[in-house]
Scaffold this motif. Structure first.
Motif, PDB file in Angstrom:
ATOM      1  N   MET A  11      24.035  12.252 105.927  1.00 48.05           N
ATOM      2  CA  MET A  11      23.223  13.021 104.986  1.00 48.05           C
ATOM      3  C   MET A  11      23.480  14.520 105.136  1.00 48.05           C
ATOM      4  SD  MET A  11      19.561  11.020 104.792  1.00 48.05           S
ATOM      5  CE  MET A  11      18.958  12.030 103.432  1.00 48.05           C
ATOM      6  N   LYS A  12      24.333  14.897 106.084  1.00 48.81           N
ATOM      7  CA  LYS A  12      24.714  16.305 106.197  1.00 48.81           C
ATOM      8  C   LYS A  12      25.606  16.733 105.034  1.00 48.81           C
ATOM      9  CE  LYS A  12      28.401  14.977 109.408  1.00 48.81           C
ATOM     10  NZ  LYS A  12      28.726  14.864 110.837  1.00 48.81           N
ATOM     11  N   PHE A  13      26.028  15.778 104.218  1.00 47.64           N
ATOM     12  CA  PHE A  13      26.818  16.078 103.028  1.00 47.64           C
ATOM     13  C   PHE A  13      25.924  15.914 101.797  1.00 47.64           C
ATOM     14  CE2 PHE A  13      29.964  14.269 106.058  1.00 47.64           C
ATOM     15  CZ  PHE A  13      30.646  15.452 106.304  1.00 47.64           C
ATOM     16  N   PRO A  14      25.372  17.013 101.263  1.00 46.96           N
ATOM     17  CA  PRO A  14      24.485  16.909 100.095  1.00 46.96           C
ATOM     18  C   PRO A  14      25.280  16.529  98.845  1.00 46.96           C
ATOM     19  CG  PRO A  14      24.937  19.213 100.591  1.00 46.96           C
ATOM     20  CD  PRO A  14      25.579  18.411 101.698  1.00 46.96           C
ATOM     21  N   PHE A 184      29.029  14.246  72.717  1.00 49.02           N
ATOM     22  CA  PHE A 184      29.943  14.305  73.858  1.00 49.02           C
ATOM     23  C   PHE A 184      29.959  13.002  74.635  1.00 49.02           C
ATOM     24  CE2 PHE A 184      25.805  15.537  75.454  1.00 49.02           C
ATOM     25  CZ  PHE A 184      25.734  15.026  76.747  1.00 49.02           C
ATOM     26  N   LEU A 185      31.112  12.752  75.244  1.00 44.66           N
ATOM     27  CA  LEU A 185      31.291  11.659  76.191  1.00 44.66           C
ATOM     28  C   LEU A 185      31.093  12.227  77.587  1.00 44.66           C
ATOM     29  CD1 LEU A 185      34.521  10.108  74.613  1.00 44.66           C
ATOM     30  CD2 LEU A 185      32.123   9.527  74.130  1.00 44.66           C
ATOM     31  N   LEU A 186      30.633  11.385  78.514  1.00 44.12           N
ATOM     32  CA  LEU A 186      30.275  11.863  79.847  1.00 44.12           C
ATOM     33  C   LEU A 186      31.016  11.099  80.936  1.00 44.12           C
ATOM     34  CD1 LEU A 186      28.373  13.667  81.587  1.00 44.12           C
ATOM     35  CD2 LEU A 186      26.725  11.769  81.530  1.00 44.12           C
ATOM     36  N   GLY A 187      31.491  11.835  81.936  1.00 47.17           N
ATOM     37  CA  GLY A 187      32.011  11.251  83.166  1.00 47.17           C
ATOM     38  C   GLY A 187      31.240  11.843  84.332  1.00 47.17           C
ATOM     39  N   ILE A 188      30.976  11.037  85.357  1.00 46.30           N
ATOM     40  CA  ILE A 188      30.245  11.505  86.531  1.00 46.30           C
ATOM     41  C   ILE A 188      30.991  11.050  87.780  1.00 46.30           C
ATOM     42  CG2 ILE A 188      28.097  11.413  87.848  1.00 46.30           C
ATOM     43  CD1 ILE A 188      26.581  10.853  85.321  1.00 46.30           C
ATOM     44  N   GLY A 189      31.239  11.984  88.687  1.00 47.35           N
ATOM     45  CA  GLY A 189      31.868  11.621  89.949  1.00 47.35           C
ATOM     46  C   GLY A 189      32.730  12.742  90.477  1.00 47.35           C
ATOM     47  N   TYR A 190      33.154  12.607  91.730  1.00 46.53           N
ATOM     48  CA  TYR A 190      34.100  13.564  92.285  1.00 46.53           C
ATOM     49  C   TYR A 190      35.317  13.620  91.373  1.00 46.53           C
ATOM     50  CZ  TYR A 190      31.701  13.956  96.815  1.00 46.53           C
ATOM     51  OH  TYR A 190      30.805  14.224  97.809  1.00 46.53           O
ATOM     52  N   VAL A 191      35.755  14.830  91.057  1.00 49.03           N
ATOM     53  CA  VAL A 191      36.910  14.979  90.164  1.00 49.03           C
ATOM     54  C   VAL A 191      38.164  14.943  91.021  1.00 49.03           C
ATOM     55  CG1 VAL A 191      37.949  16.347  88.331  1.00 49.03           C
ATOM     56  CG2 VAL A 191      35.470  16.378  88.638  1.00 49.03           C
ATOM     57  N   ASN A 192      38.768  13.770  91.088  1.00 44.64           N
ATOM     58  CA  ASN A 192      39.998  13.573  91.849  1.00 44.64           C
ATOM     59  C   ASN A 192      40.819  12.455  91.217  1.00 44.64           C
ATOM     60  OD1 ASN A 192      38.811  11.120  92.711  1.00 44.64           O
ATOM     61  ND2 ASN A 192      37.999  12.051  94.569  1.00 44.64           N
ATOM     62  N   VAL A 214      32.766  16.230  82.254  1.00 38.85           N
ATOM     63  CA  VAL A 214      32.858  15.517  83.528  1.00 38.85           C
ATOM     64  C   VAL A 214      32.129  16.348  84.575  1.00 38.85           C
ATOM     65  CG1 VAL A 214      34.355  14.551  85.288  1.00 38.85           C
ATOM     66  CG2 VAL A 214      35.069  14.486  82.890  1.00 38.85           C
ATOM     67  N   ILE A 215      31.018  15.814  85.082  1.00 43.48           N
ATOM     68  CA  ILE A 215      30.244  16.548  86.083  1.00 43.48           C
ATOM     69  C   ILE A 215      30.498  15.946  87.469  1.00 43.48           C
ATOM     70  CG2 ILE A 215      28.465  17.266  84.459  1.00 43.48           C
ATOM     71  CD1 ILE A 215      26.677  15.045  85.501  1.00 43.48           C
ATOM     72  N   GLY A 216      30.577  16.799  88.451  1.00 43.56           N
ATOM     73  CA  GLY A 216      30.819  16.349  89.815  1.00 43.56           C
ATOM     74  C   GLY A 216      31.672  17.345  90.570  1.00 43.56           C
ATOM     75  N   HIS A 217      31.634  17.236  91.888  1.00 40.79           N
ATOM     76  CA  HIS A 217      32.367  18.142  92.765  1.00 40.79           C
ATOM     77  C   HIS A 217      33.862  18.102  92.471  1.00 40.79           C
ATOM     78  CE1 HIS A 217      33.557  20.293  96.351  1.00 40.79           C
ATOM     79  NE2 HIS A 217      34.277  19.255  96.765  1.00 40.79           N
ATOM     80  N   ARG A 239      37.568  21.419  74.242  1.00 42.72           N
ATOM     81  CA  ARG A 239      36.549  20.364  74.195  1.00 42.72           C
ATOM     82  C   ARG A 239      36.470  19.575  75.508  1.00 42.72           C
ATOM     83  NH1 ARG A 239      37.849  16.629  70.418  1.00 42.72           N
ATOM     84  NH2 ARG A 239      39.892  17.511  69.850  1.00 42.72           N
ATOM     85  N   LEU A 240      37.181  20.041  76.535  1.00 42.98           N
ATOM     86  CA  LEU A 240      37.060  19.475  77.880  1.00 42.98           C
ATOM     87  C   LEU A 240      36.252  20.443  78.736  1.00 42.98           C
ATOM     88  CD1 LEU A 240      37.790  17.556  80.256  1.00 42.98           C
ATOM     89  CD2 LEU A 240      39.849  18.971  80.590  1.00 42.98           C
ATOM     90  N   HIS A 241      35.214  19.951  79.397  1.00 39.15           N
ATOM     91  CA  HIS A 241      34.358  20.814  80.202  1.00 39.15           C
ATOM     92  C   HIS A 241      34.135  20.173  81.574  1.00 39.15           C
ATOM     93  CE1 HIS A 241      33.512  23.236  76.646  1.00 39.15           C
ATOM     94  NE2 HIS A 241      33.424  22.082  75.993  1.00 39.15           N
ATOM     95  N   LEU A 242      34.419  20.939  82.603  1.00 42.17           N
ATOM     96  CA  LEU A 242      34.308  20.477  83.985  1.00 42.17           C
ATOM     97  C   LEU A 242      33.371  21.428  84.739  1.00 42.17           C
ATOM     98  CD1 LEU A 242      38.138  19.866  84.587  1.00 42.17           C
ATOM     99  CD2 LEU A 242      36.435  18.166  83.873  1.00 42.17           C
ATOM    100  N   PRO A 243      32.068  21.308  84.554  1.00 37.89           N
ATOM    101  CA  PRO A 243      31.137  22.279  85.138  1.00 37.89           C
ATOM    102  C   PRO A 243      30.943  22.146  86.641  1.00 37.89           C
ATOM    103  CG  PRO A 243      29.938  20.577  83.965  1.00 37.89           C
ATOM    104  CD  PRO A 243      31.385  20.349  83.671  1.00 37.89           C
ATOM    105  N   GLY A 244      31.546  21.130  87.273  1.00 40.11           N
ATOM    106  CA  GLY A 244      31.373  20.947  88.705  1.00 40.11           C
ATOM    107  C   GLY A 244      30.050  20.270  89.028  1.00 40.11           C
ATOM    108  N   THR A 245      29.560  20.511  90.241  1.00 42.27           N
ATOM    109  CA  THR A 245      28.293  19.921  90.669  1.00 42.27           C
ATOM    110  C   THR A 245      27.138  20.532  89.884  1.00 42.27           C
ATOM    111  OG1 THR A 245      29.170  19.590  92.898  1.00 42.27           O
ATOM    112  CG2 THR A 245      26.780  19.515  92.630  1.00 42.27           C
TER     113      THR A 245
END
Length: 357
Positions: A11-14, A184-192, A214-217, A239-245
Protein backbone atom coordinates in the motif's frame (compact mmCIF):
# COMPACT_ATOMS: atom_id res chain seq x y z
CA UNK A 1 -3.13 -9.05 19.16
CA UNK A 2 -5.14 -10.37 16.22
CA UNK A 3 -5.18 -13.95 15.08
CA UNK A 4 -4.98 -12.76 11.44
CA UNK A 5 -2.60 -10.23 9.92
CA UNK A 6 -2.84 -8.88 6.36
CA UNK A 7 0.51 -7.62 5.08
CA UNK A 8 -0.27 -4.26 3.46
CA UNK A 9 3.34 -3.40 2.60
CA UNK A 10 2.45 -2.72 -1.04
CA UNK A 11 0.00 0.00 0.00
CA UNK A 12 3.07 2.25 -0.08
CA UNK A 13 2.24 2.60 -3.78
CA UNK A 14 -0.84 4.88 -4.02
CA UNK A 15 -3.19 4.84 -7.04
CA UNK A 16 -2.46 1.14 -7.55
CA UNK A 17 -4.83 -1.78 -7.74
CA UNK A 18 -3.04 -3.44 -4.83
CA UNK A 19 -3.65 -0.40 -2.63
CA UNK A 20 -7.38 -0.67 -3.30
CA UNK A 21 -7.28 -4.45 -2.89
CA UNK A 22 -5.68 -4.34 0.57
CA UNK A 23 -7.82 -1.46 1.79
CA UNK A 24 -11.11 -2.99 0.70
CA UNK A 25 -10.25 -6.51 1.78
CA UNK A 26 -9.12 -5.38 5.23
CA UNK A 27 -12.15 -3.18 5.84
CA UNK A 28 -14.73 -5.69 4.66
CA UNK A 29 -13.21 -8.63 6.50
CA UNK A 30 -13.19 -6.61 9.71
CA UNK A 31 -16.80 -5.59 9.21
CA UNK A 32 -17.63 -9.28 8.95
CA UNK A 33 -15.52 -10.21 12.01
CA UNK A 34 -17.16 -7.50 14.13
CA UNK A 35 -20.60 -8.78 13.18
CA UNK A 36 -19.63 -12.27 14.38
CA UNK A 37 -17.87 -11.06 17.57
CA UNK A 38 -14.43 -12.18 16.42
CA UNK A 39 -11.14 -10.27 16.94
CA UNK A 40 -10.03 -7.80 14.28
CA UNK A 41 -7.75 -8.77 11.45
CA UNK A 42 -4.73 -6.45 11.70
CA UNK A 43 -3.63 -4.51 8.62
CA UNK A 44 0.19 -4.33 8.76
CA UNK A 45 0.77 -0.91 7.19
CA UNK A 46 3.97 0.78 5.96
CA UNK A 47 5.17 4.01 7.56
CA UNK A 48 4.90 6.30 4.54
CA UNK A 49 3.79 9.90 4.52
CA UNK A 50 1.85 9.35 1.31
CA UNK A 51 -0.16 6.56 2.91
CA UNK A 52 -3.30 8.44 3.91
CA UNK A 53 -5.73 6.30 5.87
CA UNK A 54 -7.87 7.35 8.85
CA UNK A 55 -6.63 5.51 11.93
CA UNK A 56 -8.53 2.34 12.76
CA UNK A 57 -8.17 0.05 15.78
CA UNK A 58 -6.97 -2.73 13.50
CA UNK A 59 -4.06 -0.75 12.02
CA UNK A 60 -0.58 -2.07 12.85
CA UNK A 61 2.27 0.19 11.71
CA UNK A 62 5.55 -1.30 10.53
CA UNK A 63 8.77 -0.15 12.25
CA UNK A 64 12.43 -0.66 11.38
CA UNK A 65 13.03 -2.70 14.54
CA UNK A 66 10.50 -5.26 13.29
CA UNK A 67 13.35 -6.66 11.17
CA UNK A 68 14.85 -8.00 14.42
CA UNK A 69 11.78 -8.84 16.46
CA UNK A 70 8.08 -9.14 15.64
CA UNK A 71 6.13 -9.39 18.90
CA UNK A 72 2.85 -9.10 17.00
CA UNK A 73 3.46 -12.55 15.49
CA UNK A 74 3.35 -14.47 18.77
CA UNK A 75 -0.44 -14.41 18.88
CA UNK A 76 -0.89 -14.48 15.09
CA UNK A 77 -2.39 -17.64 13.63
CA UNK A 78 -2.70 -16.62 9.97
CA UNK A 79 -0.40 -14.34 8.00
CA UNK A 80 -1.93 -13.25 4.68
CA UNK A 81 0.62 -12.34 2.01
CA UNK A 82 -1.50 -10.59 -0.63
CA UNK A 83 0.75 -10.60 -3.70
CA UNK A 84 2.95 -13.07 -5.56
CA UNK A 85 5.81 -10.59 -5.96
CA UNK A 86 5.72 -9.41 -2.36
CA UNK A 87 7.13 -10.93 0.80
CA UNK A 88 6.35 -13.29 3.65
CA UNK A 89 7.63 -11.80 6.89
CA UNK A 90 7.22 -14.61 9.43
CA UNK A 91 9.99 -17.17 9.89
CA UNK A 92 8.18 -20.48 10.12
CA UNK A 93 10.99 -21.96 12.23
CA UNK A 94 10.50 -19.24 14.86
CA UNK A 95 6.71 -19.26 14.58
CA UNK A 96 5.74 -22.86 13.78
CA UNK A 97 2.17 -22.21 14.97
CA UNK A 98 1.62 -19.65 12.22
CA UNK A 99 -0.04 -20.47 8.88
CA UNK A 100 0.51 -18.47 5.69
CA UNK A 101 -2.12 -17.71 3.07
CA UNK A 102 -0.71 -16.41 -0.22
CA UNK A 103 -2.82 -14.59 -2.81
CA UNK A 104 -1.58 -14.83 -6.40
CA UNK A 105 -3.10 -12.21 -8.67
CA UNK A 106 -1.44 -13.26 -11.91
CA UNK A 107 1.56 -14.76 -13.65
CA UNK A 108 1.33 -12.13 -16.35
CA UNK A 109 5.09 -12.09 -16.83
CA UNK A 110 4.51 -15.24 -18.88
CA UNK A 111 2.13 -13.45 -21.26
CA UNK A 112 3.86 -10.12 -21.83
CA UNK A 113 6.66 -11.17 -24.20
CA UNK A 114 9.31 -10.67 -21.52
CA UNK A 115 12.77 -12.27 -21.97
CA UNK A 116 13.06 -15.78 -20.61
CA UNK A 117 15.43 -14.82 -17.79
CA UNK A 118 12.91 -12.26 -16.48
CA UNK A 119 10.13 -14.84 -16.59
CA UNK A 120 12.24 -17.38 -14.72
CA UNK A 121 13.32 -14.86 -12.08
CA UNK A 122 9.71 -13.87 -11.43
CA UNK A 123 8.53 -17.48 -11.30
CA UNK A 124 11.35 -18.37 -8.89
CA UNK A 125 10.25 -15.62 -6.50
CA UNK A 126 6.63 -16.72 -6.66
CA UNK A 127 7.67 -20.34 -6.13
CA UNK A 128 9.66 -19.32 -3.03
CA UNK A 129 6.53 -17.72 -1.58
CA UNK A 130 4.44 -20.79 -2.45
CA UNK A 131 6.98 -22.98 -0.65
CA UNK A 132 6.50 -20.91 2.51
CA UNK A 133 2.70 -20.96 2.27
CA UNK A 134 0.07 -23.29 3.64
CA UNK A 135 -2.78 -22.25 1.32
CA UNK A 136 -3.03 -20.36 -1.95
CA UNK A 137 -5.75 -18.05 -3.24
CA UNK A 138 -5.93 -17.09 -6.92
CA UNK A 139 -8.12 -14.21 -8.05
CA UNK A 140 -9.27 -15.97 -11.23
CA UNK A 141 -9.58 -19.45 -12.64
CA UNK A 142 -7.13 -18.39 -15.35
CA UNK A 143 -4.51 -17.53 -12.74
CA UNK A 144 -5.12 -20.82 -10.93
CA UNK A 145 -4.51 -22.74 -14.16
CA UNK A 146 -1.31 -20.75 -14.74
CA UNK A 147 -0.10 -21.56 -11.22
CA UNK A 148 -0.85 -25.26 -11.58
CA UNK A 149 0.92 -25.33 -14.94
CA UNK A 150 4.07 -23.38 -14.09
CA UNK A 151 4.55 -23.79 -10.32
CA UNK A 152 4.85 -26.65 -7.86
CA UNK A 153 2.10 -26.50 -5.25
CA UNK A 154 2.27 -30.01 -3.81
CA UNK A 155 -0.84 -30.88 -1.83
CA UNK A 156 -1.49 -27.31 -0.67
CA UNK A 157 -5.13 -26.24 -1.12
CA UNK A 158 -5.74 -23.73 -3.92
CA UNK A 159 -8.84 -21.53 -3.88
CA UNK A 160 -10.28 -19.10 -6.40
CA UNK A 161 -11.73 -15.92 -4.91
CA UNK A 162 -12.56 -13.13 -7.33
CA UNK A 163 -11.77 -9.60 -6.22
CA UNK A 164 -14.65 -7.53 -5.03
CA UNK A 165 -15.51 -4.20 -6.63
CA UNK A 166 -16.65 -1.27 -4.51
CA UNK A 167 -19.87 0.43 -5.49
CA UNK A 168 -18.90 3.73 -7.08
CA UNK A 169 -20.66 6.97 -6.20
CA UNK A 170 -23.63 7.90 -8.33
CA UNK A 171 -23.14 11.64 -7.81
CA UNK A 172 -19.87 13.48 -8.43
CA UNK A 173 -18.93 17.04 -9.24
CA UNK A 174 -17.61 18.39 -12.50
CA UNK A 175 -14.42 16.94 -13.92
CA UNK A 176 -11.18 18.67 -12.90
CA UNK A 177 -8.88 17.02 -15.43
CA UNK A 178 -9.45 17.29 -19.19
CA UNK A 179 -13.14 17.72 -20.05
CA UNK A 180 -14.08 16.44 -23.53
CA UNK A 181 -16.08 18.52 -25.94
CA UNK A 182 -17.76 15.57 -27.68
CA UNK A 183 -18.59 11.90 -27.10
CA UNK A 184 -15.59 9.89 -25.98
CA UNK A 185 -14.26 6.39 -25.53
CA UNK A 186 -12.43 5.60 -22.30
CA UNK A 187 -9.39 3.54 -21.35
CA UNK A 188 -8.21 3.07 -17.76
CA UNK A 189 -4.89 1.66 -16.62
CA UNK A 190 -1.15 2.14 -16.55
CA UNK A 191 -0.17 3.48 -19.97
CA UNK A 192 2.34 0.91 -21.17
CA UNK A 193 2.84 -1.69 -23.88
CA UNK A 194 0.97 -4.39 -21.97
CA UNK A 195 -2.24 -2.36 -21.87
CA UNK A 196 -2.13 -2.13 -25.67
CA UNK A 197 -4.15 1.11 -25.92
CA UNK A 198 -2.51 2.15 -29.21
CA UNK A 199 -4.56 -0.42 -31.16
CA UNK A 200 -7.63 1.75 -30.51
CA UNK A 201 -6.33 4.79 -32.41
CA UNK A 202 -7.74 3.71 -35.81
CA UNK A 203 -11.21 3.97 -34.24
CA UNK A 204 -10.69 7.73 -34.06
CA UNK A 205 -9.73 7.81 -37.71
CA UNK A 206 -12.97 6.10 -38.78
CA UNK A 207 -15.13 7.89 -36.17
CA UNK A 208 -14.36 11.62 -36.50
CA UNK A 209 -16.95 12.58 -33.87
CA UNK A 210 -15.24 10.62 -31.08
CA UNK A 211 -12.39 11.34 -28.68
CA UNK A 212 -10.27 8.76 -26.86
CA UNK A 213 -9.31 9.48 -23.26
CA UNK A 214 -6.90 7.12 -21.48
CA UNK A 215 -6.48 7.83 -17.77
CA UNK A 216 -3.75 6.28 -15.67
CA UNK A 217 -0.10 6.58 -14.70
CA UNK A 218 2.31 7.04 -17.61
CA UNK A 219 4.19 3.88 -16.74
CA UNK A 220 6.28 3.88 -19.93
CA UNK A 221 7.26 7.30 -21.35
CA UNK A 222 8.44 5.59 -24.55
CA UNK A 223 5.03 4.01 -25.05
CA UNK A 224 3.28 7.34 -24.42
CA UNK A 225 5.52 8.92 -27.06
CA UNK A 226 4.71 6.06 -29.41
CA UNK A 227 0.97 6.59 -28.96
CA UNK A 228 1.21 10.31 -29.59
CA UNK A 229 3.37 9.74 -32.67
CA UNK A 230 0.95 7.16 -34.08
CA UNK A 231 -1.99 9.46 -33.42
CA UNK A 232 -0.21 12.22 -35.32
CA UNK A 233 0.46 9.92 -38.27
CA UNK A 234 -3.24 9.03 -38.36
CA UNK A 235 -4.26 12.68 -38.07
CA UNK A 236 -6.16 12.16 -34.81
CA UNK A 237 -3.69 13.65 -32.31
CA UNK A 238 -6.14 16.39 -31.27
CA UNK A 239 -8.71 13.77 -30.24
CA UNK A 240 -6.32 11.61 -28.16
CA UNK A 241 -5.99 12.71 -24.53
CA UNK A 242 -3.68 11.16 -21.94
CA UNK A 243 -4.23 13.17 -18.73
CA UNK A 244 -2.27 10.72 -16.56
CA UNK A 245 -3.37 9.85 -13.03
CA UNK A 246 -6.66 11.50 -12.05
CA UNK A 247 -8.65 11.74 -8.83
CA UNK A 248 -11.23 9.11 -7.90
CA UNK A 249 -13.95 11.72 -8.52
CA UNK A 250 -12.65 12.42 -12.01
CA UNK A 251 -12.42 8.69 -12.77
CA UNK A 252 -16.04 8.27 -11.81
CA UNK A 253 -17.01 11.26 -13.98
CA UNK A 254 -15.29 9.68 -16.98
CA UNK A 255 -16.95 6.32 -16.31
CA UNK A 256 -20.40 7.88 -16.01
CA UNK A 257 -20.06 9.95 -19.17
CA UNK A 258 -18.08 7.78 -21.57
CA UNK A 259 -19.67 6.14 -24.58
CA UNK A 260 -17.86 2.87 -23.88
CA UNK A 261 -14.86 1.44 -22.03
CA UNK A 262 -12.19 -0.22 -24.16
CA UNK A 263 -9.61 -2.48 -22.52
CA UNK A 264 -7.54 -4.34 -25.13
CA UNK A 265 -4.95 -5.50 -22.56
CA UNK A 266 -2.51 -8.29 -23.34
CA UNK A 267 -2.45 -9.61 -19.76
CA UNK A 268 -4.67 -9.08 -16.71
CA UNK A 269 -5.04 -10.87 -13.41
CA UNK A 270 -8.55 -9.47 -12.98
CA UNK A 271 -9.43 -6.20 -14.72
CA UNK A 272 -11.06 -3.83 -12.22
CA UNK A 273 -12.04 -1.10 -14.75
CA UNK A 274 -14.15 -3.68 -16.59
CA UNK A 275 -16.54 -4.10 -13.67
CA UNK A 276 -16.42 -0.45 -12.66
CA UNK A 277 -17.67 0.52 -16.12
CA UNK A 278 -20.32 -2.20 -16.06
CA UNK A 279 -21.64 -0.81 -12.76
CA UNK A 280 -22.70 2.23 -14.78
CA UNK A 281 -24.22 0.04 -17.49
CA UNK A 282 -21.55 0.92 -20.04
CA UNK A 283 -20.64 -1.32 -22.98
CA UNK A 284 -17.18 -2.83 -22.50
CA UNK A 285 -14.79 -4.02 -25.22
CA UNK A 286 -12.00 -6.41 -24.22
CA UNK A 287 -9.25 -8.59 -25.60
CA UNK A 288 -9.78 -12.34 -25.34
CA UNK A 289 -6.50 -12.77 -23.44
CA UNK A 290 -5.77 -14.09 -19.93
CA UNK A 291 -8.53 -13.50 -17.35
CA UNK A 292 -10.60 -10.91 -19.23
CA UNK A 293 -13.23 -13.28 -20.72
CA UNK A 294 -13.74 -14.76 -17.24
CA UNK A 295 -14.42 -11.32 -15.75
CA UNK A 296 -16.32 -9.75 -18.65
CA UNK A 297 -18.41 -12.86 -19.27
CA UNK A 298 -21.09 -12.83 -21.95
CA UNK A 299 -21.89 -9.20 -21.17
CA UNK A 300 -18.71 -7.83 -22.81
CA UNK A 301 -17.63 -7.58 -26.45
CA UNK A 302 -14.29 -9.03 -27.53
CA UNK A 303 -11.44 -8.30 -29.94
CA UNK A 304 -10.09 -11.66 -31.10
CA UNK A 305 -7.27 -9.86 -32.92
CA UNK A 306 -6.07 -6.27 -32.99
CA UNK A 307 -6.33 -5.56 -36.70
CA UNK A 308 -7.84 -2.14 -37.31
CA UNK A 309 -10.66 -3.51 -39.45
CA UNK A 310 -11.61 -6.15 -36.85
CA UNK A 311 -11.59 -3.62 -34.01
CA UNK A 312 -13.83 -1.31 -36.03
CA UNK A 313 -16.22 -4.18 -36.85
CA UNK A 314 -16.46 -5.38 -33.24
CA UNK A 315 -16.99 -1.84 -32.00
CA UNK A 316 -19.84 -1.07 -34.40
CA UNK A 317 -21.55 -4.43 -33.89
CA UNK A 318 -21.17 -4.11 -30.14
CA UNK A 319 -22.63 -0.62 -29.99
CA UNK A 320 -25.57 -1.79 -32.06
CA UNK A 321 -26.16 -4.79 -29.79
CA UNK A 322 -25.89 -2.51 -26.75
CA UNK A 323 -29.11 -0.80 -27.77
CA UNK A 324 -31.12 -3.83 -26.63
CA UNK A 325 -32.55 -3.89 -23.12
CA UNK A 326 -31.41 -7.49 -22.62
CA UNK A 327 -27.77 -6.53 -23.20
CA UNK A 328 -27.96 -3.61 -20.78
CA UNK A 329 -29.49 -5.85 -18.12
CA UNK A 330 -26.76 -8.46 -18.73
CA UNK A 331 -24.07 -5.83 -18.16
CA UNK A 332 -25.50 -4.78 -14.79
CA UNK A 333 -26.04 -8.41 -13.77
CA UNK A 334 -22.43 -9.28 -14.56
CA UNK A 335 -21.15 -6.33 -12.51
CA UNK A 336 -23.21 -7.52 -9.53
CA UNK A 337 -21.24 -10.80 -9.45
CA UNK A 338 -18.27 -9.03 -7.88
CA UNK A 339 -18.59 -7.54 -4.40
CA UNK A 340 -16.30 -7.31 -1.39
CA UNK A 341 -18.86 -8.72 1.02
CA UNK A 342 -18.81 -12.04 -0.82
CA UNK A 343 -15.02 -12.00 -1.23
CA UNK A 344 -14.53 -11.26 2.48
CA UNK A 345 -16.70 -14.23 3.51
CA UNK A 346 -14.69 -16.54 1.25
CA UNK A 347 -11.38 -15.29 2.64
CA UNK A 348 -12.54 -15.75 6.24
CA UNK A 349 -13.50 -19.34 5.37
CA UNK A 350 -9.98 -19.90 3.99
CA UNK A 351 -8.40 -18.41 7.13
CA UNK A 352 -10.50 -20.66 9.36
CA UNK A 353 -9.75 -23.75 7.29
CA UNK A 354 -6.02 -22.98 7.24
CA UNK A 355 -5.69 -22.22 10.96
CA UNK A 356 -7.51 -25.45 11.82
CA UNK A 357 -5.41 -27.66 9.55
Amino acid sequence: MSRIILDCDLMKFPHSGLYQYCQNLGEHINQLLVETNQPFMKMYLPRRKKLVLPHKPYHLIEHKWHKLIQPFLFDCRVWHAPFQSGRILPNKKRFPHLNVVLTIHDLNVLHEGKPDYIQQKSLAHTQALIDQSDAIVCISEFTKNDVLTHCSTGEKPIYVIHNGVSKLSETVGDVVAYKPTREFLLGIGYVNQKKNFHVLLPLLQSNPDLELIVIGHHDSPDYVTQMRSQAQQLGVEKRLHLPGTVSEEDKIWYLRNCKALLHPSLAEGFGLPVIEAMQFGKPVFLSTLTSLPEIGGDAAFYFSTFEASLIQEVYWEGMKAFESLARKEAILKNAARFNWESSAKQYVAVYESTSCS
